[in-house]
Design a protein around this motif. Structure first.
Motif, PDB file in Angstrom:
ATOM      1  N   ILE A   1       0.835  -1.198   0.000  1.00 53.81           N
ATOM      2  CA  ILE A   1       0.000   0.000   0.000  1.00 53.81           C
ATOM      3  C   ILE A   1       0.871   1.251   0.000  1.00 53.81           C
ATOM      4  CG2 ILE A   1      -1.657   1.324   1.364  1.00 53.81           C
ATOM      5  CD1 ILE A   1      -2.842  -1.334   2.299  1.00 53.81           C
ATOM      6  N   SER A   2       1.931   1.249   0.794  1.00 50.28           N
ATOM      7  CA  SER A   2       2.837   2.399   0.856  1.00 50.28           C
ATOM      8  C   SER A   2       3.507   2.640  -0.491  1.00 50.28           C
ATOM      9  CB  SER A   2       3.897   2.163   1.933  1.00 50.28           C
ATOM     10  OG  SER A   2       4.840   3.212   1.962  1.00 50.28           O
ATOM     11  N   SER A   3       3.950   1.549  -1.136  1.00 53.65           N
ATOM     12  CA  SER A   3       4.620   1.675  -2.428  1.00 53.65           C
ATOM     13  C   SER A   3       3.660   2.186  -3.492  1.00 53.65           C
ATOM     14  CB  SER A   3       5.210   0.322  -2.835  1.00 53.65           C
ATOM     15  OG  SER A   3       5.755   0.384  -4.133  1.00 53.65           O
ATOM     16  N   PHE A   4       2.424   1.718  -3.450  1.00 51.84           N
ATOM     17  CA  PHE A   4       1.443   2.082  -4.480  1.00 51.84           C
ATOM     18  C   PHE A   4       0.993   3.531  -4.332  1.00 51.84           C
ATOM     19  CE2 PHE A   4      -2.956   2.362  -5.997  1.00 51.84           C
ATOM     20  CZ  PHE A   4      -2.776   1.971  -7.321  1.00 51.84           C
ATOM     21  N   THR A   5       0.731   3.969  -3.113  1.00 58.87           N
ATOM     22  CA  THR A   5       0.178   5.304  -2.881  1.00 58.87           C
ATOM     23  C   THR A   5       1.231   6.373  -2.679  1.00 58.87           C
ATOM     24  OG1 THR A   5       0.039   4.937  -0.482  1.00 58.87           O
ATOM     25  CG2 THR A   5      -1.852   4.282  -1.819  1.00 58.87           C
ATOM     26  N   GLY A   6       2.446   5.961  -2.390  1.00 62.99           N
ATOM     27  CA  GLY A   6       3.475   6.938  -2.094  1.00 62.99           C
ATOM     28  C   GLY A   6       3.378   7.510  -0.697  1.00 62.99           C
ATOM     29  N   ARG A   7       2.502   6.962   0.109  1.00 64.70           N
ATOM     30  CA  ARG A   7       2.362   7.420   1.497  1.00 64.70           C
ATOM     31  C   ARG A   7       3.360   6.694   2.394  1.00 64.70           C
ATOM     32  NH1 ARG A   7      -2.549   9.797   2.921  1.00 64.70           N
ATOM     33  NH2 ARG A   7      -1.493  10.093   4.934  1.00 64.70           N
ATOM     34  N   LYS A   8       3.968   7.445   3.280  1.00 67.86           N
ATOM     35  CA  LYS A   8       4.919   6.850   4.212  1.00 67.86           C
ATOM     36  C   LYS A   8       4.157   6.182   5.353  1.00 67.86           C
ATOM     37  CE  LYS A   8       9.047   7.921   6.952  1.00 67.86           C
ATOM     38  NZ  LYS A   8       9.965   8.992   7.397  1.00 67.86           N
ATOM     39  N   ILE A   9       4.479   4.904   5.598  1.00 64.83           N
ATOM     40  CA  ILE A   9       3.839   4.151   6.671  1.00 64.83           C
ATOM     41  C   ILE A   9       4.908   3.712   7.668  1.00 64.83           C
ATOM     42  CG2 ILE A   9       2.577   2.047   7.248  1.00 64.83           C
ATOM     43  CD1 ILE A   9       1.131   2.226   4.597  1.00 64.83           C
ATOM     44  N   ILE A  10       4.707   4.080   8.928  1.00 69.27           N
ATOM     45  CA  ILE A  10       5.642   3.694   9.991  1.00 69.27           C
ATOM     46  C   ILE A  10       4.968   2.633  10.855  1.00 69.27           C
ATOM     47  CG2 ILE A  10       6.961   4.484  11.994  1.00 69.27           C
ATOM     48  CD1 ILE A  10       7.032   7.245  10.763  1.00 69.27           C
ATOM     49  N   ILE A  11       5.588   1.459  10.957  1.00 66.01           N
ATOM     50  CA  ILE A  11       5.032   0.354  11.725  1.00 66.01           C
ATOM     51  C   ILE A  11       5.655   0.345  13.126  1.00 66.01           C
ATOM     52  CG2 ILE A  11       4.775  -2.156  11.840  1.00 66.01           C
ATOM     53  CD1 ILE A  11       4.816  -2.176   8.778  1.00 66.01           C
ATOM     54  N   ASN A  12       4.791   0.297  14.128  1.00 61.97           N
ATOM     55  CA  ASN A  12       5.189   0.332  15.538  1.00 61.97           C
ATOM     56  C   ASN A  12       6.133   1.504  15.821  1.00 61.97           C
ATOM     57  OD1 ASN A  12       3.693  -1.971  16.261  1.00 61.97           O
ATOM     58  ND2 ASN A  12       5.354  -3.330  15.593  1.00 61.97           N
ATOM     59  N   PRO A  13       5.635   2.735  15.665  1.00 53.53           N
ATOM     60  CA  PRO A  13       6.498   3.912  15.903  1.00 53.53           C
ATOM     61  C   PRO A  13       6.948   3.982  17.359  1.00 53.53           C
ATOM     62  CG  PRO A  13       4.193   4.544  15.745  1.00 53.53           C
ATOM     63  CD  PRO A  13       4.245   3.102  15.368  1.00 53.53           C
ATOM     64  N   GLN A  14       8.145   4.515  17.539  1.00 55.18           N
ATOM     65  CA  GLN A  14       8.706   4.618  18.887  1.00 55.18           C
ATOM     66  C   GLN A  14       8.087   5.782  19.660  1.00 55.18           C
ATOM     67  OE1 GLN A  14      10.771   2.321  20.173  1.00 55.18           O
ATOM     68  NE2 GLN A  14      10.576   1.226  18.202  1.00 55.18           N
ATOM     69  N   VAL A  15       7.710   6.809  18.939  1.00 55.27           N
ATOM     70  CA  VAL A  15       7.102   7.974  19.592  1.00 55.27           C
ATOM     71  C   VAL A  15       5.777   8.294  18.907  1.00 55.27           C
ATOM     72  CG1 VAL A  15       9.313   8.961  20.330  1.00 55.27           C
ATOM     73  CG2 VAL A  15       8.400   9.539  18.071  1.00 55.27           C
ATOM     74  N   GLY A  16       4.941   8.971  19.656  1.00 57.99           N
ATOM     75  CA  GLY A  16       3.663   9.379  19.099  1.00 57.99           C
ATOM     76  C   GLY A  16       2.633   8.266  19.152  1.00 57.99           C
TER      77      GLY A  16
END
Length: 456
Positions: free
Chosen positions: A254-269
């Motif tokens: 999905i990230s590659s197709f849409t160009g949206r950055k996806i962060i899995i299990n972020p350390q902050v936020g």
């Protein structure tokens, strides 16, 4: 000659009736005593009978009449077989492009017309066309119906095993989700498009893209250069399971197709979307890690049901082997073949919750192996007002076509072009005419015989 009710032939035993009447039709004589011989001794009585048939013609006619009546009761018929190995077929072409198609394929169409083929509009109703329509200057109306729907509709009108020549392009956007199955012999003649390159502007999740399409592929390129905030996704799975690896692979697609950055299990936020891949109840601290108005996708726990069914996702079917018993009150997003909920959705003021009654596991279903997995997750990951078409739009300008090696249409019950028709032709009218003639002849002969007897 055959009989519909052969048991009726048992009535032929009735032929004994006229024979018995003829043989036993003997009148008993009367004895009259005369006074002059009253004193004479009475001789011994003697009688004689003759079983001789006096009128063979009447006997035969009456027997024939009975035979005909028996045959009529048995309902005779003649089985007639008609075979046609040169049955004419259909030519299908959209009326709006018929002039240009005829100009390019004139020899082929003329040859088919000489063989008795009919030209029909490849549109609703399949009205018959003539060569006069090649000069039509009517306003062109774009046919928006899919080829799948039209070819399915033709199954109701085109005789089985009939040869059909279809003049149409091979663009993917003209087909539905499933390729049609037809019962006629389809010969698809692709027509060349004048323009094989096209482009258009579309919007996905508030971001504009330029789409460029050719017969082999369609690409999207982002136009607005402003950086969007990444999508933070939290994933928690039960110990000993590996369901998350299938989910992570889909998220990367999905990230590659849409160009949206996806962060899995972020350390902050906080997480915008959280996946709880466990049978255990979702703990409070995991829910608190989700941002306000965020999304929670969770496995549901309950009675395990083994089933040989499928998951219905946007009209597509994916094999389903196991599911959890689910309530029917919630809003159903995905269902099984019997309408039982597989994925439900409920919204509160602060959380958008999805309840999944299966697993991201090949032992439960084949969703993780299907390309539909990415499309099914798209509206959950990329929240869009019109999520079902997001990233997979069907645009009129899409130029992608079928590969030459790709199987297109499945033909069923098309053994051959030879058509064999068996008809049962009733012989009852002929037997009725014969019975009437014989009865009339029998009556005439019988009347004449009585008249001669009176004269004598």
């Amino acid at each position: 000659m055959q009989f519909l009710y052969p048991i009726g032939l048992l009535a032929l035993a009735g032929l004994m009736i006229p024979l018995v009447i003829h043989l036993w039709n003997i009148k008993q004589g009367k004895t009259i005593k005369i006074g002059s011989i009253a004193l004479l001794g009475e001789s011994s009585r003697a009688s004689s009978k003759s079983f001789k048939i006096n009128d063979w013609l009447l006997l035969i006619l009456r027997c024939l009449l009975l035979v005909l009546i028996v045959f009529l009761l048995s309902q005779p018929y003649f089985k007639k077989t008609a075979s046609s190995s040169h049955k004419a077929g259909w030519v299908l072409v959209d009326k709006t492009i018929f002039p240009s198609v005829f100009k390019t394929h004139r020899k082929t169409i003329d040859s088919l017309l000489k063989k008795g083929y009919e030209i029909h509009n490849f549109n609703v109703g399949f009205t018959q066309l003539t060569l006069k329509d090649t000069a039509s200057n009517e306003t062109k109306q774009i046919n928006t119906l899919s080829y799948t729907a039209l070819l399915d509709a033709a199954n109701q009108l085109v005789p089985s095993a009939t040869s059909v020549y279809l003049f149409a392009d091979h663009r993917l956007n003209r087909f539905g989700n499933e390729l049609p199955a037809v019962h006629y012999k389809l010969n698809w003649i692709p027509i060349n498009q004048a323009d094989t390159l096209s482009s258009w502007i579309t919007t996905y999740a508030g971001k504009k893209y330029e789409a460029k399409s050719n017969p082999s592929h369609t690409t999207y390129q982002a136009l607005n250069s402003a950086d969007e905030a990444p999508i933070n996704i939290a994933i928690q799975e039960a110990p000993g399971t590996t369901d998350s690896r299938y989910l992570i692979a889909a998220l990367k697609s999905i990230s590659s197709f849409t160009g949206r950055k996806i962060i899995i299990n972020p350390q902050v936020g906080k997480a915008d979307i959280a996946f709880w891949l466990s049978d255990e109840a979702v703990p409070a601290n995991f829910k608190s890690s989700i941002a306000s108005k965020g999304t929670l996708f969770q496995y549901e726990k309950g009675k395990l049901i083994a089933t040989a069914s499928f998951m219905d996702i946007d009209g597509r079917h994916v094999k389903l082997s196991k599911r959890i018993a689910s309530p029917n009150q919630a809003e159903k997003i995905w269902t099984d073949a019997f309408g039982n909920a597989i994925l439900t959705n409920e919204k509160t003021n602060d959380l958008n919750s999805y309840h999944f009654y299966s697993r991201f596991n090949p032992q439960w279903n084949e969703l993780v192996w299907d390309g539909l997995f990415v499309k099914a997750l798209m509206p959950i990951v990329i929240r869009e007002k019109n999520p079902y078409d997001f990233g997979f739009e069907d645009h009129q300008a899409d130029q992608r076509t079928f590969s030459a090696k790709q199987q297109e249409i499945t033909e069923i019950n098309t053994v051959g072009a030879t058509t064999i028709t068996i008809q049962n032709e009733s012989l009852a009218p002929l037997f009725w005419i014969a019975a009437l003639l014989i009865f009339t002849t029998e009556r005439i002969l019988s009347f004449r015989k009585k008249t001669d007897y009176v004269k004598n």
